[in-house]
Design a protein around this motif. Sequence first.
Motif, mmCIF file in Angstrom:
data_model
loop_
_atom_site.group_PDB
_atom_site.id
_atom_site.type_symbol
_atom_site.label_atom_id
_atom_site.label_comp_id
_atom_site.label_asym_id
_atom_site.label_seq_id
_atom_site.Cartn_x
_atom_site.Cartn_y
_atom_site.Cartn_z
ATOM 1 N N TRP A 71 -1.286 6.599 -1.669
ATOM 2 C CA TRP A 71 -2.206 5.452 -1.560
ATOM 3 C C TRP A 71 -1.454 4.180 -1.179
ATOM 4 O O TRP A 71 -1.928 3.400 -0.340
ATOM 5 C CB TRP A 71 -2.924 5.263 -2.893
ATOM 6 C CG TRP A 71 -3.762 4.007 -2.915
ATOM 7 C CD1 TRP A 71 -4.987 3.822 -2.357
ATOM 8 C CD2 TRP A 71 -3.397 2.755 -3.514
ATOM 9 N NE1 TRP A 71 -5.422 2.531 -2.572
ATOM 10 C CE2 TRP A 71 -4.465 1.854 -3.284
ATOM 11 C CE3 TRP A 71 -2.289 2.318 -4.222
ATOM 12 C CZ2 TRP A 71 -4.435 0.549 -3.731
ATOM 13 C CZ3 TRP A 71 -2.257 1.007 -4.672
ATOM 14 C CH2 TRP A 71 -3.325 0.133 -4.421
ATOM 15 N N VAL A 72 -0.283 3.961 -1.772
ATOM 16 C CA VAL A 72 0.510 2.773 -1.452
ATOM 17 C C VAL A 72 0.947 2.806 0.008
ATOM 18 O O VAL A 72 0.855 1.799 0.729
ATOM 19 C CB VAL A 72 1.738 2.680 -2.387
ATOM 20 C CG1 VAL A 72 2.686 1.576 -1.920
ATOM 21 C CG2 VAL A 72 1.291 2.411 -3.815
ATOM 22 N N LEU A 73 1.416 3.947 0.477
ATOM 23 C CA LEU A 73 1.873 4.049 1.861
ATOM 24 C C LEU A 73 0.721 3.863 2.841
ATOM 25 O O LEU A 73 0.862 3.199 3.869
ATOM 26 C CB LEU A 73 2.544 5.407 2.083
ATOM 27 C CG LEU A 73 3.866 5.631 1.331
ATOM 28 C CD1 LEU A 73 4.369 7.047 1.556
ATOM 29 C CD2 LEU A 73 4.918 4.619 1.766
ATOM 30 N N ARG A 74 -0.442 4.430 2.521
ATOM 31 C CA ARG A 74 -1.590 4.266 3.406
ATOM 32 C C ARG A 74 -2.059 2.828 3.453
ATOM 33 O O ARG A 74 -2.438 2.307 4.514
ATOM 34 C CB ARG A 74 -2.734 5.170 2.948
ATOM 35 C CG ARG A 74 -2.535 6.645 3.270
ATOM 36 C CD ARG A 74 -3.593 7.483 2.607
ATOM 37 N NE ARG A 74 -3.386 8.906 2.853
ATOM 38 C CZ ARG A 74 -3.996 9.872 2.190
ATOM 39 N NH1 ARG A 74 -4.860 9.567 1.239
ATOM 40 N NH2 ARG A 74 -3.752 11.126 2.466
ATOM 41 N N SER A 75 -2.061 2.170 2.299
ATOM 42 C CA SER A 75 -2.517 0.779 2.259
ATOM 43 C C SER A 75 -1.610 -0.145 3.062
ATOM 44 O O SER A 75 -2.037 -1.215 3.481
ATOM 45 C CB SER A 75 -2.589 0.295 0.801
ATOM 46 O OG SER A 75 -1.289 0.243 0.218
ATOM 47 N N ARG A 76 -0.376 0.292 3.310
ATOM 48 C CA ARG A 76 0.566 -0.511 4.096
ATOM 49 C C ARG A 76 0.731 0.006 5.512
ATOM 50 O O ARG A 76 1.626 -0.427 6.225
ATOM 51 C CB ARG A 76 1.929 -0.551 3.384
ATOM 52 C CG ARG A 76 1.879 -1.295 2.066
ATOM 53 C CD ARG A 76 3.103 -1.053 1.202
ATOM 54 N NE ARG A 76 2.940 -1.731 -0.069
ATOM 55 C CZ ARG A 76 3.393 -2.938 -0.330
ATOM 56 N NH1 ARG A 76 4.066 -3.601 0.570
ATOM 57 N NH2 ARG A 76 3.188 -3.492 -1.524
ATOM 58 N N GLY A 77 -0.104 0.977 5.892
ATOM 59 C CA GLY A 77 -0.048 1.506 7.250
ATOM 60 C C GLY A 77 1.156 2.360 7.526
ATOM 61 O O GLY A 77 1.534 2.542 8.688
ATOM 62 N N LEU A 78 1.786 2.888 6.474
ATOM 63 C CA LEU A 78 2.997 3.695 6.646
ATOM 64 C C LEU A 78 2.721 5.189 6.594
ATOM 65 O O LEU A 78 3.643 5.987 6.731
ATOM 66 C CB LEU A 78 4.024 3.338 5.564
ATOM 67 C CG LEU A 78 4.468 1.871 5.551
ATOM 68 C CD1 LEU A 78 5.386 1.630 4.367
ATOM 69 C CD2 LEU A 78 5.173 1.521 6.844
#
Length: 298
Positions: free
Chosen positions: A287-294
């Motif tokens: 979720w953290v990576l997706r929220s940052r476009g990573l």
Amino acid sequence: MASTDTTPKATGKNDDLAGLEAGLDALDAVQTHRTPVREVLVKKVLPPLLAVSLVLVVWQVLVATKVTEETKLPPLSAVWDSLAHMWVQGTLLEVVWTSVSRGLLGFLLALAIGTPLGLLVARVKFVRAAIGPILQGLQSLPSVAWVPPAVLWFGLNDAMMYTVILLGAVPSIANGLVSGIDQIPPLYLRAGRTLGATGLRGARHIVMPAALPGYLAGLKQGWAFSWRSLMAAEIIASSPDLGLGLGQLLENGRNNIDLPGVFLAIILILVVGIAIDLLIFSPVERWVLRSRGLLVKS
């Protein structure tokens, strides 16, 4: 009448803008694409299953060909019989839950202590100079070293267990947050102060979100330290008053020269550690990576 600018320079600018628009549209299309279930199974589920199957096959081959004695490596059937025996007795889930509940509660306590401590160390220079090296030293200290003093302080009870967990996990969580805060671009902090986000408001809206990747890494390491610390405490300080956990199960197998029971305890400890990571930390990390476009959505 106004003339239309059809010079090569203007045409080139229009082409660049069109290319940029097309690129942004492509990015949006990739983010909304969902990976087929079959592809997810092949890429994410099948590899670990094959790895586990390979280990089991090698294990069984070593036993069947008598490369090693059964007193050193028990057959899989013996380990399965130990598992089935505990299941029939109704003690399997109780043993697992005893350790899991202790580990999770100890981790939550470490989270409540390590997070403000990490913020304090990262944001106050004097505190960092005084406590920072101590936290680094505590993180490198084996958790098992805290078991003897904890037993002398509190005796054989749950307080001793949680003390060992806290001393093992708090430094990792605090250091992870400090590392995450150190990697925040100074421009973010200055922009936050300009907008009035200072003190607790700045920590909540600017510092913590920006430091989230490093903080999450510290949380994962903190859980690993919590689990290892708990297992060390249960193995060394086993007592009927503490109830039977996975560490005590492992130690009982050693005392009774029950090698299948020892391997069963090791497998259960490993399974619980992997399950917590897959069920809790991996979804949060994605979720953290997706929220940052990573990370591409799937």
